[in-house]
Write a protein that holds these residues in place. Structure first.
Motif, PDB file in Angstrom:
ATOM      1  N   ALA A 144      41.629 -18.133  18.983  1.00 54.60           N
ATOM      2  CA  ALA A 144      42.624 -17.969  17.915  1.00 54.60           C
ATOM      3  C   ALA A 144      42.733 -19.245  17.087  1.00 54.60           C
ATOM      4  O   ALA A 144      42.807 -20.349  17.620  1.00 54.60           O
ATOM      5  CB  ALA A 144      43.982 -17.613  18.517  1.00 54.60           C
ATOM      6  N   GLY A 145      42.701 -19.071  15.774  1.00 59.49           N
ATOM      7  CA  GLY A 145      42.797 -20.213  14.867  1.00 59.49           C
ATOM      8  C   GLY A 145      41.469 -20.817  14.483  1.00 59.49           C
ATOM      9  O   GLY A 145      41.425 -21.708  13.621  1.00 59.49           O
ATOM     10  N   SER A 146      40.360 -20.359  15.073  1.00 57.67           N
ATOM     11  CA  SER A 146      39.056 -20.921  14.717  1.00 57.67           C
ATOM     12  C   SER A 146      38.660 -20.462  13.316  1.00 57.67           C
ATOM     13  O   SER A 146      38.994 -19.352  12.896  1.00 57.67           O
ATOM     14  CB  SER A 146      38.002 -20.500  15.737  1.00 57.67           C
ATOM     15  OG  SER A 146      37.769 -19.109  15.664  1.00 57.67           O
ATOM     16  N   LEU A 199      38.065 -12.060   9.700  1.00 61.19           N
ATOM     17  CA  LEU A 199      38.788 -10.874  10.158  1.00 61.19           C
ATOM     18  C   LEU A 199      40.087 -10.722   9.381  1.00 61.19           C
ATOM     19  O   LEU A 199      40.772 -11.711   9.104  1.00 61.19           O
ATOM     20  CB  LEU A 199      39.119 -10.993  11.653  1.00 61.19           C
ATOM     21  CG  LEU A 199      37.961 -11.121  12.629  1.00 61.19           C
ATOM     22  CD1 LEU A 199      38.489 -11.224  14.059  1.00 61.19           C
ATOM     23  CD2 LEU A 199      37.008  -9.943  12.504  1.00 61.19           C
ATOM     24  N   PRO A 200      40.472  -9.488   9.047  1.00 57.33           N
ATOM     25  CA  PRO A 200      41.766  -9.289   8.371  1.00 57.33           C
ATOM     26  C   PRO A 200      42.917  -9.571   9.333  1.00 57.33           C
ATOM     27  O   PRO A 200      42.740  -9.608  10.554  1.00 57.33           O
ATOM     28  CB  PRO A 200      41.732  -7.813   7.966  1.00 57.33           C
ATOM     29  CG  PRO A 200      40.786  -7.182   8.921  1.00 57.33           C
ATOM     30  CD  PRO A 200      39.752  -8.221   9.251  1.00 57.33           C
ATOM     31  N   GLY A 224      49.960 -11.531  15.065  1.00 57.98           N
ATOM     32  CA  GLY A 224      49.367 -12.587  15.869  1.00 57.98           C
ATOM     33  C   GLY A 224      48.060 -13.045  15.258  1.00 57.98           C
ATOM     34  O   GLY A 224      47.641 -12.545  14.214  1.00 57.98           O
ATOM     35  N   GLU A 225      47.394 -13.996  15.916  1.00 57.71           N
ATOM     36  CA  GLU A 225      46.151 -14.558  15.394  1.00 57.71           C
ATOM     37  C   GLU A 225      44.978 -14.412  16.353  1.00 57.71           C
ATOM     38  O   GLU A 225      43.934 -15.011  16.154  1.00 57.71           O
ATOM     39  CB  GLU A 225      46.365 -16.046  15.074  1.00 57.71           C
ATOM     40  CG  GLU A 225      47.266 -16.297  13.887  1.00 57.71           C
ATOM     41  CD  GLU A 225      46.701 -15.710  12.585  1.00 57.71           C
ATOM     42  OE1 GLU A 225      45.468 -15.776  12.392  1.00 57.71           O
ATOM     43  OE2 GLU A 225      47.490 -15.188  11.777  1.00 57.71           O
ATOM     44  N   ALA A 256      38.157  -4.473  14.274  1.00 57.84           N
ATOM     45  CA  ALA A 256      38.648  -5.764  14.772  1.00 57.84           C
ATOM     46  C   ALA A 256      39.444  -6.507  13.707  1.00 57.84           C
ATOM     47  O   ALA A 256      39.112  -6.486  12.519  1.00 57.84           O
ATOM     48  CB  ALA A 256      37.469  -6.623  15.233  1.00 57.84           C
ATOM     49  N   LEU A 257      40.503  -7.166  14.155  1.00 57.16           N
ATOM     50  CA  LEU A 257      41.354  -7.961  13.261  1.00 57.16           C
ATOM     51  C   LEU A 257      42.102  -9.008  14.068  1.00 57.16           C
ATOM     52  O   LEU A 257      41.956  -9.099  15.290  1.00 57.16           O
ATOM     53  CB  LEU A 257      42.329  -7.049  12.496  1.00 57.16           C
ATOM     54  CG  LEU A 257      42.991  -5.869  13.222  1.00 57.16           C
ATOM     55  CD1 LEU A 257      44.041  -6.324  14.202  1.00 57.16           C
ATOM     56  CD2 LEU A 257      43.597  -4.915  12.210  1.00 57.16           C
ATOM     57  N   ARG A 258      42.891  -9.818  13.364  1.00 61.78           N
ATOM     58  CA  ARG A 258      43.705 -10.848  14.027  1.00 61.78           C
ATOM     59  C   ARG A 258      45.116 -10.304  14.219  1.00 61.78           C
ATOM     60  O   ARG A 258      45.785  -9.956  13.249  1.00 61.78           O
ATOM     61  CB  ARG A 258      43.730 -12.118  13.179  1.00 61.78           C
ATOM     62  CG  ARG A 258      42.390 -12.843  13.120  1.00 61.78           C
ATOM     63  CD  ARG A 258      42.413 -14.016  12.168  1.00 61.78           C
ATOM     64  NE  ARG A 258      42.400 -13.565  10.766  1.00 61.78           N
ATOM     65  CZ  ARG A 258      43.401 -13.734   9.906  1.00 61.78           C
ATOM     66  NH1 ARG A 258      44.519 -14.349  10.278  1.00 61.78           N
ATOM     67  NH2 ARG A 258      43.293 -13.295   8.665  1.00 61.78           N
TER      68      ARG A 258
END
Length: 345
Positions: free
Chosen positions: A150-152, A158-159, A208-209, A243-245
């Motif tokens: 997460a955060g990379s 990704l949306p 979330g991320e 896939a998404l964040r």
């Protein structure tokens, strides 16, 4: 749908590999380095495109190919899968794309994706507890990698969770529509406030991320032989087109919904106490019970409303499947109603 395939399974009408345009087959053979001599067409999912394991004398790959006719949305999803899969971190349970291309043919556009030909099969419907435990165990291990990512910068492709928030429909669409079959359901009417409140809670909790699959069900999972002698079966998570964040808790609970719609629970004729299993397995038990209930009720109403729409082009089975899933989820939501005190899970 073949007689031996449960009605709960996601099955559409797929295009056989040998029916693909010559240019698509030629591109596949170019990537393989020789002529295709073996073809195993696969079923699963609702895409009108091709899904097949094909091989030369030396090697095999899994081919996904779809054209812009009859459903241009499917073309967009296949292209989307390539880009979203490439953004994910490396993990043994995430098959990486081998090659992909877009072909503009005279009659329509095509998207083609080559993936490893994995030695696995989707879990059978209805789910059983040993298989569900294995898959959730492996999902929990995969999530450690996804949470760490997460955060990379790579995940910027990704949306965000807004896409998922928009997918879920509010209960007000049922409650305000007298023509809806669920509108006068006594339980729905009696729990209207709780259902709407759960929908609001769900919308906020989706944010979330963490990279999430967002569409985990049996046909997007493969279980195969151990990687080493004496080891546990292998598990892969496939088809990352959605896939998404978002929040990490989503994937385990979406997969839990598939346990319900597979009719795995003993009240549905299956062999599992699904509510008890979800309350005890570490991956699902980590999600607060009201949030699990909110996801199931939110997915129930969303699939119910989608099921009232006309069939999309080239997807003649999806609406009936959505209606069936909605009814099964609503039945489970009733039986595990936290507000009624019948079964706190």
């Amino acid at each position: 749908m073949p007689a031996d395939v449960p009605v709960t399974s996601a099955r559409g009408v797929r295009l056989p590999y040998r029916s693909l345009p010559g240019a698509v087959q030629a591109w596949v053979e170019e990537q393989l380095g020789g002529p295709v001599v073996r073809v195993e067409d696969r079923v699963g999912g609702f895409s009108p495109g091709c899904a097949a394991v094909v091989g030369t004398a030396e090697r095999s790959v899994f081919v996904k190919a779809v054209g812009s006719v009859p459903n241009p949305t499917s073309l967009a999803l296949y292209r989307q899968e390539r880009s979203r899969l490439a953004a994910l971190p490396l993990h043994p349970a995430l098959p990486r794309a081998l090659a992909g291309t877009d072909l503009e043919l005279p009659d329509q556009a095509w998207a083609v994706l080559l993936l490893p030909a994995l030695p696995g099969e989707p879990p059978a419907h209805p789910w059983t507890e040993p298989v569900a435990r294995l898959v959730l165990d492996r999902l929990g291990a995969l999530q450690e990698t996804l949470v760490a990512a997460a955060g990379s910068p790579a995940l910027a492709a990704l949306p965000g969770s807004d896409e998922l928030v928009r997918f879920f429909r509010p209960w007000s669409e049922v409650l305000d529509d007298p023509s809806d079959a669920w509108h006068d359901d006594p339980w729905v009417r009696s729990r209207a406030s709780a259902l709407e409140e759960a929908g609001a809670q769900l919308a906020g909790a989706l944010v979330g991320e963490v990279p999430v699959h967002a569409d985990l069900r049996a046909d997007n999972v493969l279980v195969g032989p151990p990687r080493v002698a004496g080891g546990e079966p292998s598990v892969w998570f496939v088809d990352w087109a959605a896939a998404l964040r978002a929040a990490a808790w989503i994937d385990p609970v979406v997969l839990a919904c598939d346990l319900v719609v597979s009719r795995a629970d003993h009240r549905q004729g299956g062999t599992m106490d699904v509510a008890g299993f979800l309350a005890s397995h570490p991956v699902t038990a980590a999600v607060p019970a009201p949030l699990r209930w909110a996801m199931m009720s939110g997915l129930a109403v969303t699939l119910h409303l989608l099921g009232r729409s006309p069939d999309p082009p080239g997807l003649p089975t999806i609406r009936a499947w959505q209606r069936r899933c909605a009814e099964d989820l609503l039945g489970f939501v009733r039986a595990t109603d936290l507000g009624s005190g019948h079964h706190v899970w």
